[in-house]
Design a protein around this motif. Sequence first.
Motif, short mmCIF file in Angstrom:
data_model
loop_
_atom_site.label_atom_id
_atom_site.label_comp_id
_atom_site.label_asym_id
_atom_site.label_seq_id
_atom_site.Cartn_x
_atom_site.Cartn_y
_atom_site.Cartn_z
N PHE A 78 97.45 -50.59 -25.82
CA PHE A 78 98.73 -51.13 -26.30
C PHE A 78 99.63 -51.50 -25.12
CE2 PHE A 78 103.20 -50.59 -27.32
CZ PHE A 78 103.33 -51.54 -28.32
N PHE A 79 99.70 -50.63 -24.13
CA PHE A 79 100.57 -50.90 -22.98
C PHE A 79 100.04 -52.06 -22.13
CE2 PHE A 79 101.35 -46.50 -24.19
CZ PHE A 79 102.71 -46.58 -24.44
N VAL A 80 98.74 -52.18 -22.05
CA VAL A 80 98.15 -53.32 -21.34
C VAL A 80 98.53 -54.62 -22.04
CG1 VAL A 80 95.96 -54.46 -20.75
CG2 VAL A 80 96.24 -52.02 -20.32
N CYS A 81 98.40 -54.65 -23.36
CA CYS A 81 98.74 -55.84 -24.13
C CYS A 81 100.23 -56.18 -24.02
CB CYS A 81 98.35 -55.66 -25.59
SG CYS A 81 96.58 -55.62 -25.86
N ALA A 82 101.07 -55.17 -24.14
CA ALA A 82 102.52 -55.40 -24.04
C ALA A 82 102.90 -55.89 -22.65
CB ALA A 82 103.28 -54.13 -24.39
N ALA A 83 102.34 -55.27 -21.61
CA ALA A 83 102.64 -55.69 -20.23
C ALA A 83 102.15 -57.10 -19.97
CB ALA A 83 102.01 -54.71 -19.24
N LEU A 84 100.97 -57.43 -20.46
CA LEU A 84 100.45 -58.79 -20.29
C LEU A 84 101.34 -59.79 -21.01
CD1 LEU A 84 98.30 -60.69 -19.20
CD2 LEU A 84 96.99 -60.25 -21.29
N SER A 85 101.79 -59.45 -22.20
CA SER A 85 102.66 -60.33 -22.96
C SER A 85 103.99 -60.58 -22.23
CB SER A 85 102.93 -59.76 -24.34
OG SER A 85 103.75 -60.64 -25.08
N VAL A 86 104.59 -59.52 -21.73
CA VAL A 86 105.84 -59.67 -20.97
C VAL A 86 105.60 -60.54 -19.73
CG1 VAL A 86 107.55 -58.43 -19.57
CG2 VAL A 86 106.91 -57.55 -21.82
N SER A 87 104.48 -60.33 -19.06
CA SER A 87 104.14 -61.13 -17.87
C SER A 87 103.98 -62.60 -18.22
CB SER A 87 102.85 -60.62 -17.23
OG SER A 87 103.00 -59.29 -16.82
N ILE A 88 103.32 -62.87 -19.33
CA ILE A 88 103.14 -64.25 -19.77
C ILE A 88 104.48 -64.90 -20.05
CG2 ILE A 88 102.34 -65.62 -21.75
CD1 ILE A 88 99.91 -63.70 -21.87
N GLU A 89 105.35 -64.20 -20.74
CA GLU A 89 106.66 -64.77 -21.07
C GLU A 89 107.49 -65.03 -19.81
OE1 GLU A 89 107.43 -65.92 -24.20
OE2 GLU A 89 105.35 -65.32 -24.55
N PHE A 90 107.44 -64.13 -18.83
CA PHE A 90 108.13 -64.37 -17.56
C PHE A 90 107.54 -65.58 -16.85
CE2 PHE A 90 109.95 -59.96 -17.42
CZ PHE A 90 111.27 -60.38 -17.31
N TYR A 91 106.23 -65.68 -16.84
CA TYR A 91 105.55 -66.82 -16.22
C TYR A 91 106.01 -68.13 -16.87
CZ TYR A 91 101.80 -70.16 -15.34
OH TYR A 91 101.09 -71.28 -15.03
N GLN A 92 106.02 -68.15 -18.19
CA GLN A 92 106.45 -69.36 -18.89
C GLN A 92 107.92 -69.66 -18.63
OE1 GLN A 92 105.26 -68.65 -22.97
NE2 GLN A 92 103.20 -69.46 -22.58
N TYR A 93 108.74 -68.64 -18.60
CA TYR A 93 110.17 -68.83 -18.36
C TYR A 93 110.44 -69.38 -16.96
CZ TYR A 93 115.10 -67.75 -17.68
OH TYR A 93 116.43 -67.85 -17.40
N LEU A 94 109.75 -68.82 -15.98
CA LEU A 94 110.01 -69.20 -14.59
C LEU A 94 109.31 -70.49 -14.16
CD1 LEU A 94 109.68 -65.68 -12.91
CD2 LEU A 94 111.79 -66.96 -13.36
N LEU A 95 108.11 -70.74 -14.68
CA LEU A 95 107.31 -71.83 -14.12
C LEU A 95 106.98 -72.97 -15.10
CD1 LEU A 95 104.84 -69.65 -12.05
CD2 LEU A 95 106.86 -70.88 -11.24
N LEU A 96 107.23 -72.79 -16.37
CA LEU A 96 106.88 -73.82 -17.34
C LEU A 96 108.11 -74.20 -18.16
CD1 LEU A 96 103.47 -72.37 -18.61
CD2 LEU A 96 103.83 -74.16 -16.89
N PRO A 97 108.90 -75.16 -17.67
CA PRO A 97 110.17 -75.49 -18.33
C PRO A 97 110.03 -76.03 -19.76
CG PRO A 97 109.66 -77.08 -16.61
CD PRO A 97 108.65 -75.99 -16.51
N ASP A 98 108.86 -76.54 -20.11
CA ASP A 98 108.68 -77.07 -21.47
C ASP A 98 108.16 -76.02 -22.45
OD1 ASP A 98 109.56 -79.60 -20.78
OD2 ASP A 98 107.56 -80.25 -20.16
N ARG A 99 107.93 -74.80 -21.98
CA ARG A 99 107.48 -73.72 -22.85
C ARG A 99 108.68 -72.83 -23.18
NH1 ARG A 99 101.75 -72.97 -23.08
NH2 ARG A 99 102.33 -71.51 -24.69
N TYR A 100 108.52 -72.03 -24.22
CA TYR A 100 109.61 -71.17 -24.68
C TYR A 100 109.21 -69.71 -24.50
CZ TYR A 100 110.47 -75.60 -26.97
OH TYR A 100 110.64 -76.93 -27.21
N ALA A 101 109.93 -69.01 -23.67
CA ALA A 101 109.70 -67.58 -23.47
C ALA A 101 110.64 -66.82 -24.40
CB ALA A 101 109.98 -67.20 -22.02
N THR A 102 110.05 -66.00 -25.28
CA THR A 102 110.87 -65.30 -26.25
C THR A 102 110.43 -63.84 -26.40
OG1 THR A 102 109.47 -65.81 -28.15
CG2 THR A 102 111.17 -67.43 -27.60
N VAL A 103 111.37 -63.01 -26.77
CA VAL A 103 111.08 -61.61 -27.09
C VAL A 103 110.21 -61.57 -28.35
CG1 VAL A 103 112.11 -59.42 -27.81
CG2 VAL A 103 113.17 -60.76 -25.99
#
Length: 135
Positions: A78-103
């Motif tokens: 569960f923690f691996v999945c949650a950490a990966l998800s948070v990492s993905i959202e940060f990646y999209q927020y910081l590096l992919l302006p056309d993607r939507y990073a959301t909680v």
Amino acid sequence: MLLVLYGFAVLFVVAWPTPVDESSRGLIFRVLGALHRRGLPEFVNYNVVEFCANIAMFIPLGLLVALLFGPRWWWAAFFVCAALSVSIEFYQYLLLPDRYATVRDVVANSTGGAIGMLAAVIAIAWLRRPTPISR
């Protein structure tokens, strides 16, 4: 090996510079409209479909990681999945302006990981159950 292949598939989806459903969004709305006319409740809209897709994308990850960790550490999936998800959202927020990073995506992905993890726990318990001695 299966976890690696799955990881590449997820990486492809999350690293794509634009939303992966962008070209099919019109089709999704047309299908939803047709289903609404046939009785599908109106609350089942694009946001619900997208949320469920995020859940579905992480079910295999939770399952595979829990199986990889085994009976003692399955809960860490569960923690691996949650950490990966948070990492993905940060990646999209910081590096992919056309993607939507959301909680919301983190919640959906973590839910999918938890479902997969629970499926692994059930599978492990079923495989480890004592077999009756036949006479």
